[in-house]
Each structure stands twice: as structure tokens, then as C-alpha cells.
Design an enzyme around this catalytic site. Structure first.
Site, PDB file in Angstrom:
ATOM      1  N   CYS A 196       0.863  -1.180   0.000  1.00 26.63           N
ATOM      2  CA  CYS A 196       0.000   0.000   0.000  1.00 26.63           C
ATOM      3  C   CYS A 196       0.901   1.233   0.000  1.00 26.63           C
ATOM      4  CB  CYS A 196      -0.911  -0.007   1.222  1.00 26.63           C
ATOM      5  SG  CYS A 196      -2.016   1.400   1.242  1.00 26.63           S
TER       6      CYS A 196
ATOM      7  N   HIS B 265       0.178   4.688  -0.144  1.00 26.50           N
ATOM      8  CA  HIS B 265      -0.134   5.777   0.792  1.00 26.50           C
ATOM      9  C   HIS B 265       0.084   5.284   2.221  1.00 26.50           C
ATOM     10  CE1 HIS B 265      -4.033   4.155   2.223  1.00 26.50           C
ATOM     11  NE2 HIS B 265      -3.827   4.996   3.209  1.00 26.50           N
TER      12      HIS B 265
ATOM     13  N   ASP C  41     -10.060   6.036  -3.124  1.00 23.91           N
ATOM     14  CA  ASP C  41      -8.824   6.556  -2.533  1.00 23.91           C
ATOM     15  C   ASP C  41      -8.833   8.083  -2.567  1.00 23.91           C
ATOM     16  OD1 ASP C  41      -6.196   7.039  -1.722  1.00 23.91           O
ATOM     17  OD2 ASP C  41      -5.433   5.269  -2.754  1.00 23.91           O
TER      18      ASP C  41
ATOM     19  N   CYS D 221      -3.149   7.424  -4.850  1.00 23.73           N
ATOM     20  CA  CYS D 221      -2.963   5.963  -4.801  1.00 23.73           C
ATOM     21  C   CYS D 221      -1.549   5.587  -5.266  1.00 23.73           C
ATOM     22  CB  CYS D 221      -4.007   5.229  -5.636  1.00 23.73           C
ATOM     23  SG  CYS D 221      -3.978   3.447  -5.356  1.00 23.73           S
TER      24      CYS D 221
ATOM     25  N   THR E  95       0.070   2.628  -5.372  1.00 21.52           N
ATOM     26  CA  THR E  95       0.179   1.496  -6.281  1.00 21.52           C
ATOM     27  C   THR E  95      -0.495   1.834  -7.621  1.00 21.52           C
ATOM     28  OG1 THR E  95      -1.730   0.526  -5.122  1.00 21.52           O
ATOM     29  CG2 THR E  95       0.452  -0.275  -4.505  1.00 21.52           C
TER      30      THR E  95
HETATM   31  O1  PYC Z   1      -1.711   4.007  -2.000  1.00 26.08           O
HETATM   32  O2  PYC Z   1      -1.339   2.046  -2.887  1.00 26.08           O
HETATM   33  C1  PYC Z   1      -2.069   2.843  -2.325  1.00 26.08           C
HETATM   34  C2  PYC Z   1      -3.432   2.441  -1.976  1.00 26.08           C
HETATM   35  C3  PYC Z   1      -4.072   1.291  -2.330  1.00 26.08           C
HETATM   36  C4  PYC Z   1      -5.351   1.354  -1.786  1.00 26.08           C
HETATM   37  C5  PYC Z   1      -5.469   2.551  -1.101  1.00 26.08           C
HETATM   38  N1  PYC Z   1      -4.285   3.206  -1.229  1.00 26.08           N
END
Ligand code: PYC
Length: 315
Positions: free
Chosen positions: A88, A90, A235, A239, A241
């Protein structure tokens, strides 16, 4: 009365709750093994610590544990309202800000032990956190899927630590808060259509993140996005990813150069910066940079007589 200590933060709008004490004993195996134990035996703890009435569907949890691998500042297991996660972006930035808040790290480059391997990060003097993400790749370009209520939707399938379907905003719906309900409904329809059509990641993994894009509104960004997460929440950050998956697509299309910095604008107007290198195996390695802020130091109280001791009872 059970007591669980946690630190809450948000990363460019997206919240993370880091459990710092009072969590279940997961043993001393690898972080991947400990994640399996957490998923198998401690689902009540997952639900209690982030879902209603102590949290919300948007909250991502991060269990801080002793690292298993050498030279890592901590181990971490991420989870959300749908289950445990591998990576993840964030959430990693939130964990780094929390470790700094606890005085466990200073500025510089460190390593975090995660279920998907060691993740290197840099805490900069300006408080920005750079996260070197996992190898990312586009596996399908311009794939067409028939979606109820939308007709044919064309998009890319890419991996950035989670599986994403990335497409322009359907019906050109503006990516803004007052359209969140419509965008959520359409993203669910896209996700269902992908599953019905048997379209998955190249490892058979379910495409459980749907990312809609439009041209950026900020001058320092290249696109704006809306990302629907597996549990139905969108999100608030760009995000991590999802930004990595989008970078993999842009690299595959020859639209960004090695090391070129691009801005990703979130659904609420916040920003990550991303760039990529190519590793010795030839894989695209995105780095994501963003900021997080501590919002609370809390103690969750779990009274055995509470009917919601493990979250809202399942029907
Ligand atoms: O930041 O990778 C991220 C993420 C995935 C789901 C919520 N945030």
C-alpha cells in the site's frame, strides 16, 4: 478491557491507522507468514481496529511488528475493510511519518519489511517520503470490456503492487467529489464485467482496483484519477500502487523517459510525484513521493460486553 494503541495519519487525504501496541501475537516468522496468521486467526482484530464503529471503510490499517529481515526499521502488515493487503503506497508513507513521530527514524534512507519483500524509503528533510515501489508492469493494453450501463469500456491492465484496470473516466464524468456516487457505481460495474469476462492479472490475480483518469487540473500534474479500492471506498490520495501502475503504462507507451518526474493528482486535488528506474532484471521500478500528517494518538478500548467488540456484527 482490551486496550490497543494506534497513531492515525492521512497521506494526501487518505487515512492510515498504525497499530503500535496491543495487537495479536503473530510469532517471529517472515512478514509474509505473519500476514497469513493475521488473516487466518485475527480477522476480528482487523475488523475491530479499522471498521465501524471505531473506524470507517476508508481507513487502511498497518500492524507494526518486529522486522524479520536484517537492517529493516520495522515490519508492517497492511489491511483494509476487505482483508489483508500486500503493498500500500499511501499506507507506507503514513507508516514512515508515524515512525518519525515516534522518534524511531530520522531523515535518510531506510528499509521496511513487508509481505511483498523489503521496501526502501527515504524520509526527506522537507518531510516528503519517497517510496521505492515493487516492479510494476502493464500486462494488457487497450483491452475492451462490455460493461452494464456503459457499453464498451477500453482500458489497460497493470500491476503496481495491486492489480488495476485503468481507463478514461466513463461518459467523461468529471472526477470530482459531487460525482463520487456515480463513479463508484460505474467502477463496480467495470470490476464485475472484468470478472465475468475472465480478465485477470497475468498471475490470475483478480483486478480489484479500478482507476479512472482525466487530464489534470493542477499545472504540476499529468493526470487526475479516481481509484475504487476493493472494499468499495475510493482513494483520497492519488494511490501509490495506482500511480505506479499508471507509470508502467506510460513507460510502455513511450510517454515518459527514465527518471522523468510526473505529478499524479488525486480525486480531491492532492498530489504524488512519481518517476521510474529500470532494475537489473529489466523491470520498471517506480518511486512514489508524497506527504503524510499525524492526526491522532489514540487508544482503542474493547469491552467484552460490547456487541460491536469486533466491529458491526455480520448479518
Ligand atoms: O496508496 O497504494 C495505495 C493504496 C491502495 C489502496 C489505497 N491506497
Amino acid at each position: 478491557m482490551r486496550r490497543v494503541k494506534a497513531i492515525d495519519s492521512h497521506t494526501e487525504g487518505e487515512p492510515t491507522r498504525v497499530i503500535i501496541s496491543g495487537g495479536p501475537d503473530l510469532g517471529s516468522g517472515s512478514i509474509r507468514d505473519r500476514r497469513e496468521i493475521f488473516a487466518r486467526d485475527h480477522d476480528d482484530f482487523r475488523r475491530m481496529s479499522i471498521e465501524e464503529p471505531r473506524g470507517s471503510d476508508v481507513l487502511v490499517g498497518a500492524m507494526l511488528v518486529e522486522a524479520h529481515e536484517a537492517d529493516c526499521v520495522a515490519g508492517v502488515i497492511f489491511f483494509n475493510n476487505a482483508g489483508v493487503l500486500g503493498m500500500c503506497g499511501h499506507g507506507t508513507i503514513g507508516v514512515v511519518r508515524t515512525l518519525a513521530h515516534l522518534g524511531r527514524i530520522k531523515t535518510g534512507t531506510h528499509r521496511l519489511d513487508t509481505p511483498v519483500g523489503i521496501v526502501q524509503f527515504t524520509l526527506r528533510a522537507d518531510d516528503v517520503v519517497e517510496v521505492a515501489n515493487v516492479p510494476s508492469r502493464r500486462t494488457h493494453a487497450g483491452i475492451a470490456v462490455q460493461v452494464a450501463g456503459l457499453g464498451v469500456v477500453v482500458g489497460d491492465v497493470a500491476w503496481g503492487g495491486n492489480w488495476f484496470f485503468i481507463a478514461p473516466s466513463p461518459l467523461k464524468i468529471p472526477l470530482q467529489l459531487d460525482r463520487a456516487a456515480e463513479l463508484t457505481a460505474h467502477a463496480w460495474s467495470v470490476r464485475r464485467a472484468l470478472a465475468t469476462a475472465g480478465i485477470t492479472g497475468d498471475d490470475g490475480g483478480e483486478i480489484d482496483h479500478i482507476e479512472f483518469t482525466e487530464p489534470a487540473r493542477r499545472a504540476d500534474c499529468a493526470w487526475r484519477n479516481f481509484v475504487l479500492c476493493p472494499g468499495g471506498a475510493y482513494d483520497r490520495s492519488p494511490c501509490g500502487t495506482g500511480t505506479s501502475a499508471k507509470i508502467a503504462c506510460l513507460v510502455a507507451d513511450g510517454k515518459i523517459a527514465l527518471g522523468e518526474r510526473v505529478g499524479a493528482e488525486s480525486f480531491i486535488g492532492t498530489r504524488f510525484e512519481g518517476w521510474h528506474s529500470i532494475d537489473s532484471a529489466g523491470a520498471i521500478r517506480p518511486t512514489i513521493a508524497g506527504r503524510a500528517w499525524i492526526t491522532a494518538e489514540i487508544e482503542l478500548l474493547i469491552d467484552a460486553s460490547d456487541p460491536c467488540a469486533a466491529g458491526i456484527p455480520k448479518q
